[in-house]
Design an enzyme around this catalytic site. Sequence first.
Site, PDB file in Angstrom:
ATOM      1  N   SER A 192       0.867  -1.234   0.041  1.00 15.18           N
ATOM      2  CA  SER A 192      -0.140  -0.034  -0.014  1.00 15.18           C
ATOM      3  C   SER A 192       0.904   1.186  -0.071  1.00 15.18           C
ATOM      4  O   SER A 192       1.902   1.217   0.609  1.00 15.18           O
ATOM      5  CB  SER A 192      -0.704   0.027   1.301  1.00 15.18           C
ATOM      6  OG  SER A 192      -1.257   1.319   1.512  1.00 15.18           O
ATOM      7  N   PHE A 233     -13.609  14.143   5.691  1.00 16.23           N
ATOM      8  CA  PHE A 233     -12.981  14.530   6.911  1.00 16.23           C
ATOM      9  C   PHE A 233     -11.727  15.382   6.877  1.00 16.23           C
ATOM     10  O   PHE A 233     -10.777  15.189   6.139  1.00 16.23           O
ATOM     11  CB  PHE A 233     -12.289  13.057   7.256  1.00 16.23           C
ATOM     12  CG  PHE A 233     -13.267  11.980   7.459  1.00 16.23           C
ATOM     13  CD1 PHE A 233     -13.072  10.676   7.233  1.00 16.23           C
ATOM     14  CD2 PHE A 233     -14.357  12.374   8.384  1.00 16.23           C
ATOM     15  CE1 PHE A 233     -14.145   9.620   7.584  1.00 16.23           C
ATOM     16  CE2 PHE A 233     -15.331  11.479   8.929  1.00 16.23           C
ATOM     17  CZ  PHE A 233     -15.160  10.126   8.384  1.00 16.23           C
ATOM     18  N   ARG A 291      -5.575  12.148  -2.975  1.00 14.46           N
ATOM     19  CA  ARG A 291      -5.127  10.815  -3.019  1.00 14.46           C
ATOM     20  C   ARG A 291      -5.292  10.208  -4.534  1.00 14.46           C
ATOM     21  O   ARG A 291      -5.728  11.200  -5.518  1.00 14.46           O
ATOM     22  CB  ARG A 291      -6.417   9.802  -2.439  1.00 14.46           C
ATOM     23  CG  ARG A 291      -6.512  10.120  -1.165  1.00 14.46           C
ATOM     24  CD  ARG A 291      -5.374   9.501  -0.310  1.00 14.46           C
ATOM     25  NE  ARG A 291      -5.425   9.245   1.249  1.00 14.46           N
ATOM     26  CZ  ARG A 291      -5.268  10.597   1.804  1.00 14.46           C
ATOM     27  NH1 ARG A 291      -4.920  11.694   1.665  1.00 14.46           N
ATOM     28  NH2 ARG A 291      -5.513  10.306   3.449  1.00 14.46           N
ATOM     29  N   TYR A 329      -2.417   0.587  10.119  1.00 16.93           N
ATOM     30  CA  TYR A 329      -2.596  -0.362   8.806  1.00 16.93           C
ATOM     31  C   TYR A 329      -1.395  -0.015   7.959  1.00 16.93           C
ATOM     32  O   TYR A 329      -0.701  -1.246   7.610  1.00 16.93           O
ATOM     33  CB  TYR A 329      -3.876   0.169   7.977  1.00 16.93           C
ATOM     34  CG  TYR A 329      -3.761  -0.238   6.597  1.00 16.93           C
ATOM     35  CD1 TYR A 329      -3.350   0.484   5.690  1.00 16.93           C
ATOM     36  CD2 TYR A 329      -4.041  -1.583   6.266  1.00 16.93           C
ATOM     37  CE1 TYR A 329      -3.232  -0.059   4.241  1.00 16.93           C
ATOM     38  CE2 TYR A 329      -4.017  -2.043   4.978  1.00 16.93           C
ATOM     39  CZ  TYR A 329      -3.823  -1.166   3.914  1.00 16.93           C
ATOM     40  OH  TYR A 329      -3.623  -1.709   2.658  1.00 16.93           O
ATOM     41  N   LYS A 389       2.020  -2.885   6.629  1.00 16.60           N
ATOM     42  CA  LYS A 389       2.478  -3.160   5.395  1.00 16.60           C
ATOM     43  C   LYS A 389       4.030  -2.996   5.284  1.00 16.60           C
ATOM     44  O   LYS A 389       4.513  -3.548   4.624  1.00 16.60           O
ATOM     45  CB  LYS A 389       1.672  -2.091   4.234  1.00 16.60           C
ATOM     46  CG  LYS A 389      -0.006  -2.629   4.103  1.00 16.60           C
ATOM     47  CD  LYS A 389      -0.032  -3.971   3.610  1.00 16.60           C
ATOM     48  CE  LYS A 389      -1.611  -4.403   3.426  1.00 16.60           C
ATOM     49  NZ  LYS A 389      -1.798  -5.698   2.909  1.00 16.60           N
ATOM     50  N   GLY A 445      -5.154   9.253  11.537  1.00 16.09           N
ATOM     51  CA  GLY A 445      -4.496   8.170  10.954  1.00 16.09           C
ATOM     52  C   GLY A 445      -4.287   8.680   9.123  1.00 16.09           C
ATOM     53  O   GLY A 445      -3.653   8.238   8.496  1.00 16.09           O
ATOM     54  N   ASP A 446      -5.137   9.856   9.029  1.00 22.84           N
ATOM     55  CA  ASP A 446      -5.048  10.444   7.636  1.00 22.84           C
ATOM     56  C   ASP A 446      -3.751  11.159   7.048  1.00 22.84           C
ATOM     57  O   ASP A 446      -3.133  11.944   8.160  1.00 22.84           O
ATOM     58  CB  ASP A 446      -6.044  10.915   7.329  1.00 22.84           C
ATOM     59  CG  ASP A 446      -7.503  10.471   6.763  1.00 22.84           C
ATOM     60  OD1 ASP A 446      -7.202   9.081   6.513  1.00 22.84           O
ATOM     61  OD2 ASP A 446      -8.611  10.653   6.930  1.00 22.84           O
TER      62      ASP A 446
HETATM   63  C1  WQD Z   1      -9.833   8.559   1.152  1.00 22.17           C
HETATM   64  C2  WQD Z   1      -9.914  10.209   1.433  1.00 22.17           C
HETATM   65  C3  WQD Z   1     -10.455  10.464   3.947  1.00 22.17           C
HETATM   66  C4  WQD Z   1     -14.278   8.492   3.984  1.00 22.17           C
HETATM   67  C5  WQD Z   1      -7.158   3.742   1.149  1.00 22.17           C
HETATM   68  C6  WQD Z   1      -7.309   2.141   1.384  1.00 22.17           C
HETATM   69  C7  WQD Z   1      -5.921   1.784   1.980  1.00 22.17           C
HETATM   70  C8  WQD Z   1      -4.974   1.705   1.031  1.00 22.17           C
HETATM   71  C9  WQD Z   1      -4.575   3.385   0.793  1.00 22.17           C
HETATM   72  C10 WQD Z   1      -4.417   0.153  -0.385  1.00 22.17           C
HETATM   73  C11 WQD Z   1      -9.502  10.438   2.758  1.00 22.17           C
HETATM   74  C12 WQD Z   1     -11.656  10.811   3.196  1.00 22.17           C
HETATM   75  C13 WQD Z   1     -13.091   9.135   3.668  1.00 22.17           C
HETATM   76  C14 WQD Z   1     -15.375   9.210   4.449  1.00 22.17           C
HETATM   77  C15 WQD Z   1     -13.813  11.285   3.781  1.00 22.17           C
HETATM   78  N1  WQD Z   1      -4.819   1.312  -0.130  1.00 22.17           N
HETATM   79  N2  WQD Z   1     -12.865  10.321   3.382  1.00 22.17           N
HETATM   80  N3  WQD Z   1     -15.030  10.801   4.273  1.00 22.17           N
HETATM   81  O1  WQD Z   1      -7.684   6.308   3.866  1.00 22.17           O
HETATM   82  O2  WQD Z   1      -6.660   6.695   1.788  1.00 22.17           O
HETATM   83  O3  WQD Z   1      -6.920   4.358   2.385  1.00 22.17           O
HETATM   84  O4  WQD Z   1      -6.102   3.883   0.374  1.00 22.17           O
HETATM   85  O5  WQD Z   1      -3.979  -0.590   0.382  1.00 22.17           O
HETATM   86  O6  WQD Z   1      -6.211   0.336   1.979  1.00 22.17           O
HETATM   87  O7  WQD Z   1      -8.481   2.240   2.482  1.00 22.17           O
HETATM   88  O8  WQD Z   1      -8.751   5.825   1.570  1.00 22.17           O
HETATM   89  O9  WQD Z   1     -11.205   5.970   1.113  1.00 22.17           O
HETATM   90  O10 WQD Z   1     -10.431   5.674   3.490  1.00 22.17           O
HETATM   91  O11 WQD Z   1     -10.106   7.937   2.303  1.00 22.17           O
HETATM   92  O12 WQD Z   1     -13.518  12.445   3.947  1.00 22.17           O
HETATM   93  O13 WQD Z   1     -16.463   9.206   4.901  1.00 22.17           O
HETATM   94  O14 WQD Z   1     -11.314  10.354   1.579  1.00 22.17           O
HETATM   95  O15 WQD Z   1     -10.335  11.205   4.963  1.00 22.17           O
HETATM   96  O16 WQD Z   1      -8.752  11.758   2.681  1.00 22.17           O
HETATM   97  P1  WQD Z   1      -7.380   5.988   2.402  1.00 22.17           P
HETATM   98  P2  WQD Z   1     -10.134   6.147   2.078  1.00 22.17           P
END
Ligand code: WQD
Length: 343
Positions: A130, A224, A237, A155, A159, A301-302
């Site tokens: 990841s 978030f 992202r 997480y 990895k 964690g973000d």
């Molecule tokens: C993306 C963005 C949130 C939910 C993912 C996979 C992880 C890894 C990396 C493969 C962030 C925002 C989210 C919500 C929001 N990939 N968000 N409201 O955390 O980047 O991780 O990619 O291994 O396995 O999970 O993905 O989709 O949770 O969040 O604003 O209800 O969307 O803060 O900025 P993340 P995510």
Amino acid sequence: MKLDRPKIIVTGGAGFIGSHTVVALVENGFEPIIIDDFSNASHSVLDGLYKIIGRQIKCYEMNCCRAEQLEDILQKEGDIKGIIHFAAFKSVSESQQYPLKYYENNVLSLGSVLRVMNKLNIKHLVFSSSCTVYGEPDQVPVTESSSIKEAASVYGYTKQIGERMIGDTINASKGLQAVILRYFNPIGAHPSAHIGELPNGVPENLVPYITQTAIGLRKQLTVFGGDYPTPDGTAIRDYIHVMDLAMAHVKALDWLKRNDERQGIFNIGTGKGTSVMELLSSFERINQVKVNYQIGPRRPGDIEQIYAQCDKSNNVMDWEAHFTIEEALRDAWNWEKKFRESN
Ligand code: WQD
């Protein structure tokens, strides 16, 4: 079961990325065998795979942490050409709330797979890693040689540990060869809408939360963080269509077959950064649907932003992303509508 096709074990093969990879493997002449404990996958995925592939894919329901049981299955199957190891928990936010659940499952399952591969002399491993291994990058886009910083989440740390376990096992063993794929943000669904992203319970990831809000299952999406130092204040992202990500695993197996290098590490993204708000407005525009949302506090964690530099995957592994983010958001919405119609 087609006997002349190379057998590939797909742990976590009933999951979101795993199931789409099963389709890509069959379409490219392999015979995938699923191992999944269905802790984060529904058995209905197997029906969806049947509709797409036109036949049953063999599936063993078990948890990969059980090395003895895993060994029995692989011994019984015999002639395994490779293992693609997806089986892991993958929510950044959930890993902060339940660290031990993530350390135990993500680390022990990989340890068990490596142990059994060594014992049965199975040489080829493709590991689901990841972009979270990079932590908060000093600069973007990130290349495979960008520094591996302190992980921002449990997480991401599991990895980092996994990648290190593989490197150390390769150094200590004779024939093990591995490809480590560092995924960015997989989204979307198979264009048939027979399979897609189906998280258990309340979705942690952005796109399934958006589609479930759009269809009325969730009242409101919370974005978030609106105060990141990015153009629109929301986090950035690299969102990649799950079918492009699935194809990367086929290319990884090909790379292993034609290379005698012990290990290859590749970024699997699109090379494009998209903010939460940009993705949300693309979703509304493409699908002509409104999504109720509010801006809330940042999520523990973000990180602020990350997206991939994919030259190595393009040039060395002969892989690149073809689908657009708009196609992924269209497919994600089609999947959500189709799934809710029949459930
Ligand atoms: C993306 C963005 C949130 C939910 C993912 C996979 C992880 C890894 C990396 C493969 C962030 C925002 C989210 C919500 C929001 N990939 N968000 N409201 O955390 O980047 O991780 O990619 O291994 O396995 O999970 O993905 O989709 O949770 O969040 O604003 O209800 O969307 O803060 O900025 P993340 P995510």
